[in-house]
Design a protein around this motif. Structure first.
Motif: not given
Ligand code: MG
Ligand code: GTP
Length: 182
Positions: A20, A38, A73-74
């Protein structure tokens, strides 16, 4: 003449490696020292002008390309792992991120590479990214090991610091150069 095209990129790798943070640095040029893990995945986009030739040997000079990055963005936490295929299946490029101070995060890339080979798009462009290059004193994965692993995958290799911004733009732009323009 310039052309507009989109490049779909997914970032994969362990929780905490800085996926991220790399996206935030690339898209907004900011850094958060206490970034939160995330949840699920997050999407960001940014258009940049990419100059020069493609890395593709057969490519003709393409001049200036306006590349619209579409970035997934996983989430690296194990509980979200099963969601990953939703994001990499539609991608043209995958960036496999590890933390140069965490050998376990480097070892974890093998599982991602295996999974992408089995289930990912056949023409997926791959990059290996050793992040947190600012933490020189704490480095536990040699640059050489990262480079050799990347080359064994036919992937490009970039070391970055989302904190300092070092080589973050280069990572994304070099990835875009490898994605054939359509
Ligand atoms: Mg992240
Ligand atoms: P998940 O979302 O859980 O998968 O983690 P992530 O890979 O997105 O990690 P994230 O970007 O949230 O960063 C985790 C921690 O590392 C945060 O505290 C960041 O501030 C820090 N961090 C990220 N990149 C760097 C870097 O290049 N250098 C340093 N020193 N810290 C970084």
């Amino acid at each position: 003449m310039s052309t507009a095209e989109s490049v779909k990129v997914v970032l994969l790798g362990d929780s905490g490696v800085g996926k991220s943070s790399l996206c935030l640095r690339f898209v907004t040029n900011q850094f958060r020292p206490y970034s939160e893990a995330t949840i699920g995945a997050s999407f960001m986009s940014k258009t940049v002008v990419v100059r020069g030739l493609s890395d593709d040997d057969d490519a003709v000079a393409r001049g200036e390309r306006h590349v619209g990055f579409k970035i997934w963005d996983t989430a690296g936490q194990e509980k979200y792992r099963s969601l990953a295929p939703m994001y990499y299946r539609g991608s043209q490029a995958a960036i496999l991120v590890y933390d140069i101070t965490k050998p376990g995060s480097f070892a974890a890339l093998r599982d991602w590479a295996d999974e992408l080979r089995r289930n990912g798009p056949s023409d997926l462009v791959l990059a290996v990214c050793g992040n947190k290059s600012d933490l020189r004193e704490d480095r536990l994965v040699d640059r050489r090991a990262g480079e050799e692993y990347a080359s064994s995958l036919g992937a490009l290799y970039v070391e970055t610091s989302a904190k300092d911004g070092d080589d973050v733009e280069r990572l994304f732009v070099d990835v875009a150069r490898r994605v054939p323009s359509r």
